[in-house]
Write a protein that holds these residues in place. Structure first.
Motif, PDB file in Angstrom:
ATOM      1  N   GLY A   1       0.788  -1.228   0.000  1.00 35.85           N
ATOM      2  CA  GLY A   1       0.000   0.000   0.000  1.00 35.85           C
ATOM      3  C   GLY A   1       0.820   1.277   0.000  1.00 35.85           C
ATOM      4  O   GLY A   1       0.276   2.372  -0.144  1.00 35.85           O
ATOM      5  N   LEU A   2       2.133   1.126   0.117  1.00 38.85           N
ATOM      6  CA  LEU A   2       3.032   2.285   0.199  1.00 38.85           C
ATOM      7  C   LEU A   2       2.924   3.207  -1.010  1.00 38.85           C
ATOM      8  O   LEU A   2       3.151   4.404  -0.921  1.00 38.85           O
ATOM      9  N   PHE A   3       2.572   2.646  -2.169  1.00 36.98           N
ATOM     10  CA  PHE A   3       2.614   3.436  -3.401  1.00 36.98           C
ATOM     11  C   PHE A   3       1.253   3.938  -3.882  1.00 36.98           C
ATOM     12  O   PHE A   3       1.194   4.680  -4.869  1.00 36.98           O
ATOM     13  N   ALA A   4       0.165   3.518  -3.230  1.00 44.91           N
ATOM     14  CA  ALA A   4      -1.161   3.781  -3.794  1.00 44.91           C
ATOM     15  C   ALA A   4      -1.386   5.275  -4.060  1.00 44.91           C
ATOM     16  O   ALA A   4      -1.761   5.681  -5.160  1.00 44.91           O
ATOM     17  N   LEU A   5      -1.130   6.093  -3.036  1.00 45.43           N
ATOM     18  CA  LEU A   5      -1.397   7.518  -3.134  1.00 45.43           C
ATOM     19  C   LEU A   5      -0.471   8.189  -4.158  1.00 45.43           C
ATOM     20  O   LEU A   5      -0.908   9.020  -4.967  1.00 45.43           O
ATOM     21  N   ALA A   6       0.804   7.815  -4.136  1.00 45.57           N
ATOM     22  CA  ALA A   6       1.763   8.412  -5.079  1.00 45.57           C
ATOM     23  C   ALA A   6       1.419   8.030  -6.519  1.00 45.57           C
ATOM     24  O   ALA A   6       1.454   8.870  -7.419  1.00 45.57           O
TER      25      ALA A   6
END
Lengths: 269, 269, 269
Positions: free
Chosen positions: A95-100
């Motif tokens: 989930g670390l990349f979802a927003l980026a």
């Protein structure tokens, strides 16, 4: 010459950041590393996701590696994601990349990193940053084809970090503190656009309930629109709603922590 | 274009790191500096030695400067050491390089830095990092001959930092906590090879005595082989034996500090 | 290929440093950024001014950006200053540059940054570092003419940070602690030259009154001229008078803070 962004929760006291950078420079000696942050609190995926999303849109297009990875050595997949703007994001599927990825134009191609040719010869079960992510990122920066890194993944099946959604009632909005920065500014789980839809506009005061107390705060453009020591609400530089104190530390003064509920109410006019 | 690793206990709040980097770039403008760490606790030579030894093998071959220097201005010698892999290590003669030099192939040439041509014009008695080590490292990176830096030293006469050796008895091993990382993992003064010689193998539990309490911990490959919150022993990414807690901070939970004694015992089968 | 020094009070946990660096590299991809410090305590202009003044003289000539900016969004002007050595300093008009400019040869040209062509399209009222200073610094590093950045300013009208001046009486000097470094060394508001004028010379002891106690401290060249644990006065690597403890933390032991008064007295001979 490619840019490689690098974010982690490794901190700056131990050897990990340098070991990863060393591997990157050995494989891609002409690349240029931009440290996004290595002081993400240990295992705090949300804070990592937020900082990536707020920093990467201002960085040059490149390959960006991020490691906040409570599940290292376990079953989460290692990922490489190509996004709309052209960047490739490399790191764990948690989930670390979802927003980026969303802010960089959305995921176009996602693969699970499996090709051992792009990893170190010996992969330690506890340090995928050095042994998998850094070498894969460096090879991608050198021009390796993302399709050669591993099998395609359906982006819909990637792990997510759930973000709190504001609850909007007739007379009030219930949201959460999702981040506190070094100056003590609280970032709330509601963005400027949403607040405007609700008829809140710059110049008006709001009732703000936090940590069991209620404060009337003006909604202003900039800190200096209030006197020193006064609280204020504002739209921060990334378009989120924030609570701050001019020349002071709002989080300390309001006794607020990440995750706290905040209730906003427009006074009857 | 050479790589220059840089480790210190200078911290990141004051001017020292930037002054050293400035000098390096003025003398060797095309060099690329890799920050190993500047958050080594003040005067802690052992932690500095450990981080160098764990990071440098993954970095490109280069000139590496390290300054953790409680004796600055006193009688310890300034050194440049050429090691087997081809790197040159620059810093004080206080044991900071022993472990790293060994991991990089051993010392081949050691000299005492004496040539003032490679120093700043004015050498302050309290800041050899800026005035001696940074300029000498930069000139070496530019191709200066190590033999021109100063007289040869016998590597056997270099200062040492004594590391605690494990005591191995019939039924138990007494070792020490030599490092605690930011995630609270304890690194013990015994390596994986030694433990295997003693018949301990992955999959078996061990009794671990630390801070006056005894815990049965499984010896596993990776954190996720135990449940969240459980302690474990493992081989870390650098082949040392570590004690950790899955998704927790072992040092806090075990109330352990660097230097504490740890007793390991294999349960009777 | 230009060097760009970068100092701020942004810290390393949030996205700000990376966003600024990203903008710089997008506009000036061949530039090289030297991080001066990002751990200046929040809003502490004096500490920022001191670190700039102590680091920049050792850095390559370049464009240097500094942001410690309690007045962001308010009425302080954004500045670009060309100094005698050839560097350009970019940041807020709040006194942050006074000391550094003096050490770099004095201000030759000062302009108020007004040209929106050198800013991001959208300027947030709370993040001038990213939206005004970083892009302007990058364009200047690319060769933009400082005269094109905005209207000329009279350097005499720039904001100042007042530094405490020592009070010199017949028998004693009253000065202040202006900085405490990570090793606990106190930097005093009096320089070496002034002390020599008063007849104080290396080798003699002084009475030092601090935090309500009086200590006799030798005035020595280097820490190792006293035994471990003893206090000393010395000239630091930047020519200021300092109080330190050999292998200890003077600030902790003396219970001293920045801003405390220190009284120096030469014993009757």
């Amino acid at each position: 010459m490619g840019f490689i962004g690098f974010l982690s929760d490794f901190g700056l006291r131990d050897e990990w950041v340098a070991a990863c950078k060393g591997i990157i420079y050995r494989i891609a000696p002409d690349s240029r590393i931009i440290d996004i942050s290595h002081e993400i609190p240990a295992f705090n995926i949300r804070k990592g996701a937020l900082v990536l999303a707020l920093a990467l849109p201002y960085c040059p297009i490149g390959v960006h590696m991020a490691v906040v990875d409570p599940g290292v050595g376990g079953f989460r997949r290692p990922l490489a994601l190509k996004v709309g703007r052209g960047d490739i994001l490399v790191g764990p599927d948690n989930g670390l990349f979802a927003l980026a990825a969303e802010r960089l134009g959305g995921i176009e191609i996602g693969v699970e990193i499996k090709n051992r040719r792009y990893m170190l010869d010996k992969v330690s079960p506890t340090f995928h940053g050095r042994d998998i992510f850094a070498p894969t990122a460096a090879h991608l920066s050198n021009g390796a084809d993302i399709a050669d890194v591993g099998p395609l993944l359906d982006p819909k099946l990637l792990a997510e970090v759930p973000w709190p959604k504001p609850i909007i009632e007739r007379e009030r909005i219930i949201c959460q503190v999702i981040d506190i920065d070094r100056f003590g500014t609280l970032r709330l789980s509601i963005n400027a656009l949403k607040l405007k839809e609700l008829g809140v506009s710059v110049g008006r005061p709001l009732w703000v309930g936090v940590s069991g107390h209620r404060h009337l705060m003006p909604f202003v453009e900039t800190f200096e629109d209030v006197s020193a020591g006064e609280f204020l609400m504002t739209v921060d530089s990334s378009n989120w709603i924030s609570i701050a104190q001019n020349l002071g530390n709002a989080a300390e003064r309001l006794n607020a922590s990440v995750g706290d509920e905040v209730v906003l109410k427009v006074p009857a006019s």
